[in-house]
Design a protein around this motif. Structure first.
Motif, PDB file in Angstrom:
ATOM      1  N   GLY A 187       0.786  -1.222   0.000  1.00 48.14           N
ATOM      2  CA  GLY A 187       0.000   0.000   0.000  1.00 48.14           C
ATOM      3  C   GLY A 187       0.817   1.271   0.000  1.00 48.14           C
ATOM      4  O   GLY A 187       0.263   2.368   0.055  1.00 48.14           O
ATOM      5  N   ASN A 188       2.147   1.155  -0.095  1.00 49.14           N
ATOM      6  CA  ASN A 188       2.971   2.361  -0.101  1.00 49.14           C
ATOM      7  C   ASN A 188       2.931   3.078  -1.451  1.00 49.14           C
ATOM      8  O   ASN A 188       3.132   4.286  -1.516  1.00 49.14           O
ATOM      9  CB  ASN A 188       4.423   2.014   0.262  1.00 49.14           C
ATOM     10  N   MET A 189       2.672   2.336  -2.523  1.00 47.31           N
ATOM     11  CA  MET A 189       2.522   2.948  -3.841  1.00 47.31           C
ATOM     12  C   MET A 189       1.069   3.367  -4.022  1.00 47.31           C
ATOM     13  O   MET A 189       0.160   2.570  -3.781  1.00 47.31           O
ATOM     14  CB  MET A 189       2.943   1.966  -4.934  1.00 47.31           C
ATOM     15  N   PRO A 190       0.816   4.609  -4.440  1.00 45.48           N
ATOM     16  CA  PRO A 190      -0.562   5.135  -4.517  1.00 45.48           C
ATOM     17  C   PRO A 190      -1.521   4.261  -5.321  1.00 45.48           C
ATOM     18  O   PRO A 190      -2.661   4.041  -4.888  1.00 45.48           O
ATOM     19  CB  PRO A 190      -0.378   6.509  -5.168  1.00 45.48           C
ATOM     20  N   ASN A 191      -1.089   3.759  -6.468  1.00 43.80           N
ATOM     21  CA  ASN A 191      -1.995   2.948  -7.295  1.00 43.80           C
ATOM     22  C   ASN A 191      -2.348   1.629  -6.613  1.00 43.80           C
ATOM     23  O   ASN A 191      -3.489   1.152  -6.701  1.00 43.80           O
ATOM     24  CB  ASN A 191      -1.368   2.672  -8.662  1.00 43.80           C
ATOM     25  N   ILE A 192      -1.361   1.039  -5.939  1.00 39.79           N
ATOM     26  CA  ILE A 192      -1.608  -0.209  -5.213  1.00 39.79           C
ATOM     27  C   ILE A 192      -2.542   0.046  -4.035  1.00 39.79           C
ATOM     28  O   ILE A 192      -3.470  -0.732  -3.773  1.00 39.79           O
ATOM     29  CB  ILE A 192      -0.283  -0.820  -4.725  1.00 39.79           C
ATOM     30  N   TYR A 214      -6.274  -1.707  -3.250  1.00 34.72           N
ATOM     31  CA  TYR A 214      -6.656  -2.413  -2.031  1.00 34.72           C
ATOM     32  C   TYR A 214      -7.812  -1.714  -1.314  1.00 34.72           C
ATOM     33  O   TYR A 214      -8.713  -2.380  -0.776  1.00 34.72           O
ATOM     34  CB  TYR A 214      -5.448  -2.547  -1.106  1.00 34.72           C
ATOM     35  N   ARG A 215      -7.796  -0.385  -1.306  1.00 34.17           N
ATOM     36  CA  ARG A 215      -8.909   0.353  -0.677  1.00 34.17           C
ATOM     37  C   ARG A 215     -10.230   0.063  -1.374  1.00 34.17           C
ATOM     38  O   ARG A 215     -11.291   0.110  -0.748  1.00 34.17           O
ATOM     39  CB  ARG A 215      -8.634   1.861  -0.700  1.00 34.17           C
ATOM     40  N   SER A 216     -10.154  -0.259  -2.675  1.00 41.03           N
ATOM     41  CA  SER A 216     -11.390  -0.489  -3.437  1.00 41.03           C
ATOM     42  C   SER A 216     -12.123  -1.746  -2.974  1.00 41.03           C
ATOM     43  O   SER A 216     -13.287  -1.945  -3.317  1.00 41.03           O
ATOM     44  CB  SER A 216     -11.073  -0.580  -4.937  1.00 41.03           C
TER      45      SER A 216
END
Length: 284
Positions: free
Chosen positions: A257-262, A266-268
Motif C-alpha cells: 500500500g505504499n505505492m498510490p496505485n496499489i 486495495y482500498r477499493s
C-alpha cells in the motif's frame, strides 16, 4: 538481559514458541520462514525467550549490515506480553551497536520511535457475510469482478513454477525466484498457505501465493498475464478468496500500500489502512 544469539545457537523450540504465542505474531518471523528468505540471521533474546527480535543480515567486506529480506513485510520485536516503548528502544539500540547499517521493518503492533518512518499496509476483516463485504467495494471494483464473472474465470490449484514463468515473461522487475520457489515449498509443506491460479478455458492467466497464520491470510505474491489483467483476474481472485472466508473473522492482509496505485486498488475492496514502521540507522 538482552543477548544476541547466532542462528546455529538458537533454541529453535523456544524461539518459535515465542513467535507463535506473541502478541505480534507474524509468519515472517518463524525460523523455517527466515531460513528460506535470509542468507544469515540472528536474534536478540530477552531473558528466556520472553521477547525476541530477529535480524536478517549480510556482510560486506568487514562490515555486517541488517536488511529486510524479500517476502517479509513486517518483523521487529515479538513478545508474549506487552512490552514498553523503552524496552523496544533497548532492543533497537542493541541492533545499532552491533551492525554498521540497520534496516528493520517493525510490525504494526510495535511502537514508532526515533529513526523510524511510517509505511502503509491494507487489511480487510472478513467478519461478516460476502454480500455485506461487497457493499463496501468501490463501484469500479464491482465492475471489475463482473468482467471476470462474464469471462467464466475459475480458480484451481497451480504451481509456483508456473507463476514464476508468468512473472518472468510479463514483468520488467525481477525478484529472487529461487527464494520464492523454496519459500513456497516450505509454506505448502508446513500447511501454512495455499496457491491459487486463475484460468479461462484451461489457460492459466495468473495467480497468487497466500500464507495463512493466526487467522491472518496474507496476499504474499501475485502475478498475471496481459490477458489476465484485461479480464480482471486479480479482482476475481481476491473476490473469491473473500467469499470463501466470509464470516470467519480472518484478516485478509493485502501486504502492501505504499505505492498510490496499489493502495487505491486495495482500498477499493473496503480495506483499512494499517501503519507499520521502518527503523533505519547508518553509521558513517
Amino acid at each position: 538481559m538482552i543477548k544476541l544469539i547466532s542462528r546455529k545457537n538458537i533454541n529453535i523450540d523456544k524461539y518459535d514458541d515465542c513467535i507463535q504465542n506473541s502478541i505480534q505474531s507474524r509468519i515472517y518471523a518463524f525460523s523455517w520462514y527466515l531460513d528460506r528468505v535470509s542468507k544469515n540471521w540472528s536474534v536478540l533474546v530477552l531473558k528466556d525467550y520472553e521477547a525476541v527480535l530477529p535480524i536478517s543480515w549480510q556482510r560486506k567486506l568487514f562490515f555486517k549490515y541488517s536488511n529486510q529480506p524479500y517476502f517479509s513485510q513486517q518483523l521487529g520485536v515479538f513478545s508474549k506480553k506487552q512490552i514498553s516503548k523503552e524496552l523496544q528502544e533497548e532492543f533497537l539500540s542493541q541492533v545499532s551497536a552491533k551492525f554498521f547499517k540497520v534496516v528493520i521493518h517493525l510490525n504494526s503492533q510495535n511502537y514508532s520511535t526515533e529513526n523510524t518512518s511510517t509505511l502503509k499496509n491494507y487489511k480487510l476483516s472478513l467478519n461478516t457475510d460476502y454480500d455485506s463485504l461487497k457493499k463496501r467495494f468501490s463501484k469500479g471494483r464491482k465492475h471489475a469482478i463482473k468482467v471476470g464473472d462474464k469471462a467464466s474465470l475459475v480458480l484451481k490449484e497451480t504451481t509456483i513454477d508456473e507463476l514464476i514463468k508468468i512473472h518472468n515473461d510479463n514483468y520488467l522487475y525481477k525478484i529472487p525466484y529461487n527464494v520464492l520457489r523454496e519459500l513456497s515449498k516450505s509454506i505448502l509443506s508446513n500447511k501454512k498457505g495455499f496457491l491459487l491460479g486463475v484460468f479461462e478455458d484451461g489457460q492459466l492467466l495468473g495467480g497468487a501465493l497466500f500464507t495463512n497464520h493466526n487467522k491472518r491470510i496474507t496476499y504474499l505474491f501475485a502475478t498475471f498475464t496481459v490477458k489476465g489483467k484485461t479480464l480482471q483476474a486479480s479482482s476475481f481472485l481476491l473476490s473469491e478468496v473473500i467469499k470463501k472466508h466470509q464470516q470467519t473473522g480472518i484478516i485478509l492482509d493485502f501486504e502492501g500500500g505504499n505505492m498510490p496505485n496499489i493502495a487505491k486498488f486495495y482500498r477499493s475492496f473496503g480495506a483499512e489502512e494499517e501503519n507499520y514502521f521502518a527503523f533505519k540507522r547508518i553509521f558513517l
